[in-house]
Design a protein around this motif. Structure first.
Motif, PDB file in Angstrom:
ATOM      1  N   LEU A 193     -25.853 -40.512  21.258  1.00  0.00           N
ATOM      2  CA  LEU A 193     -26.587 -39.275  21.524  1.00  0.00           C
ATOM      3  C   LEU A 193     -25.859 -38.141  20.822  1.00  0.00           C
ATOM      4  O   LEU A 193     -24.792 -37.707  21.251  1.00  0.00           O
ATOM      5  CB  LEU A 193     -26.703 -39.004  23.026  1.00  0.00           C
ATOM      6  CG  LEU A 193     -27.511 -37.768  23.414  1.00  0.00           C
ATOM      7  CD1 LEU A 193     -28.911 -37.783  22.815  1.00  0.00           C
ATOM      8  CD2 LEU A 193     -27.591 -37.631  24.930  1.00  0.00           C
ATOM      9  N   GLN A 194     -26.424 -37.696  19.698  1.00  0.00           N
ATOM     10  CA  GLN A 194     -25.804 -36.660  18.881  1.00  0.00           C
ATOM     11  C   GLN A 194     -25.954 -35.291  19.521  1.00  0.00           C
ATOM     12  O   GLN A 194     -25.015 -34.503  19.538  1.00  0.00           O
ATOM     13  CB  GLN A 194     -26.436 -36.685  17.489  1.00  0.00           C
ATOM     14  CG  GLN A 194     -25.847 -35.715  16.514  1.00  0.00           C
ATOM     15  CD  GLN A 194     -26.392 -35.958  15.123  1.00  0.00           C
ATOM     16  OE1 GLN A 194     -26.057 -36.936  14.483  1.00  0.00           O
ATOM     17  NE2 GLN A 194     -27.246 -35.075  14.662  1.00  0.00           N
ATOM     18  N   SER A 195     -27.164 -34.994  20.027  1.00  0.00           N
ATOM     19  CA  SER A 195     -27.373 -33.696  20.674  1.00  0.00           C
ATOM     20  C   SER A 195     -28.543 -33.779  21.644  1.00  0.00           C
ATOM     21  O   SER A 195     -29.391 -34.678  21.543  1.00  0.00           O
ATOM     22  CB  SER A 195     -27.623 -32.591  19.639  1.00  0.00           C
ATOM     23  OG  SER A 195     -28.896 -32.744  19.046  1.00  0.00           O
ATOM     24  N   LEU A 196     -28.553 -32.837  22.566  1.00  0.00           N
ATOM     25  CA  LEU A 196     -29.634 -32.725  23.546  1.00  0.00           C
ATOM     26  C   LEU A 196     -29.882 -31.249  23.778  1.00  0.00           C
ATOM     27  O   LEU A 196     -28.944 -30.497  24.052  1.00  0.00           O
ATOM     28  CB  LEU A 196     -29.238 -33.411  24.854  1.00  0.00           C
ATOM     29  CG  LEU A 196     -30.319 -33.472  25.929  1.00  0.00           C
ATOM     30  CD1 LEU A 196     -31.412 -34.463  25.530  1.00  0.00           C
ATOM     31  CD2 LEU A 196     -29.716 -33.876  27.272  1.00  0.00           C
ATOM     32  N   VAL A 197     -31.138 -30.839  23.644  1.00  0.00           N
ATOM     33  CA  VAL A 197     -31.503 -29.443  23.824  1.00  0.00           C
ATOM     34  C   VAL A 197     -32.639 -29.373  24.830  1.00  0.00           C
ATOM     35  O   VAL A 197     -33.571 -30.182  24.784  1.00  0.00           O
ATOM     36  CB  VAL A 197     -31.955 -28.808  22.477  1.00  0.00           C
ATOM     37  CG1 VAL A 197     -32.357 -27.364  22.653  1.00  0.00           C
ATOM     38  CG2 VAL A 197     -30.864 -28.938  21.432  1.00  0.00           C
ATOM     39  N   ASN A 198     -32.565 -28.385  25.722  1.00  0.00           N
ATOM     40  CA  ASN A 198     -33.637 -28.158  26.695  1.00  0.00           C
ATOM     41  C   ASN A 198     -34.586 -27.118  26.105  1.00  0.00           C
ATOM     42  O   ASN A 198     -34.238 -25.947  25.973  1.00  0.00           O
ATOM     43  CB  ASN A 198     -33.048 -27.662  28.018  1.00  0.00           C
ATOM     44  CG  ASN A 198     -34.098 -27.576  29.111  1.00  0.00           C
ATOM     45  OD1 ASN A 198     -35.298 -27.519  28.835  1.00  0.00           O
ATOM     46  ND2 ASN A 198     -33.650 -27.548  30.343  1.00  0.00           N
ATOM     47  N   LEU A 199     -35.782 -27.582  25.741  1.00  0.00           N
ATOM     48  CA  LEU A 199     -36.810 -26.693  25.185  1.00  0.00           C
ATOM     49  C   LEU A 199     -37.834 -26.392  26.279  1.00  0.00           C
ATOM     50  O   LEU A 199     -38.828 -27.103  26.418  1.00  0.00           O
ATOM     51  CB  LEU A 199     -37.513 -27.347  23.988  1.00  0.00           C
ATOM     52  CG  LEU A 199     -36.646 -27.810  22.828  1.00  0.00           C
ATOM     53  CD1 LEU A 199     -37.477 -28.574  21.807  1.00  0.00           C
ATOM     54  CD2 LEU A 199     -35.971 -26.615  22.172  1.00  0.00           C
TER      55      LEU A 199
END
Length: 154
Positions: A115-121
């Motif tokens: 998991l490289q990145s996680l963003v809450n949109l």
């Protein structure tokens, strides 16, 4: 390896920067290559003509379509992770995808995912998964890239 269970954005967040998992090996036999050729109308001889490939191909074998290798990603991904409490999941994109080495008919491949990145949109989890599809016994990867998925949690 045991499947990772994700029930919320917070569960996902704990995995940022870490390996999520490694799938089982899956063999890609000539029959699957032929079926993929039929489905995609890509009957290039290097994929489907076993006799010609033995003589003319630098690999001395037919090779798996690159897009067939890529198309195994959802199946292999589902061996690694189970994401619950979703309204839906959307394939959002592929970045930095590179085919590194041809997969020969009959070889086995597996997925390694981080998991490289996680963003809450605004409540939607945008997960960027660094993936590689390895060939059993080979040093070079068949395929590497970053897959982006949108997870709509309930």
């Amino acid at each position: 390896m045991e499947k990772v269970i994700i029930n919320s954005y917070e569960d996902f967040e704990k995995l940022v920067g870490h390996q999520i998992g490694v799938s089982d090996w899956i063999e890609i036999p000539q029959e699957r290559i032929n079926q993929f050729a039929d489905a995609t109308l890509d009957h290039q001889w290097i994929h489907v003509d076993t006799e010609r490939a033995k003589v003319e191909s630098p690999y001395k074998s037919t090779i798996v379509h690159g897009y067939l290798t890529l198309s195994l990603l959802p199946h292999l991904w589902n061996q690694i992770i189970e994401v619950n409490n979703l309204k839906m999941m959307v394939n959002y994109g592929m970045d930095k995808m590179r085919f590194g080495q041809a997969v020969l008919s009959g070889q086995r491949v597996r997925l390694v995912a981080d998991l490289q990145s996680l963003v809450n949109l605004r409540g939607v989890a945008k997960a960027e998964i660094k993936f590689s599809i390895e060939i059993e016994g080979a040093k070079k990867k068949a395929l590497e890239g970053v897959a982006t998925f949108l997870y709509y949690f309930n």
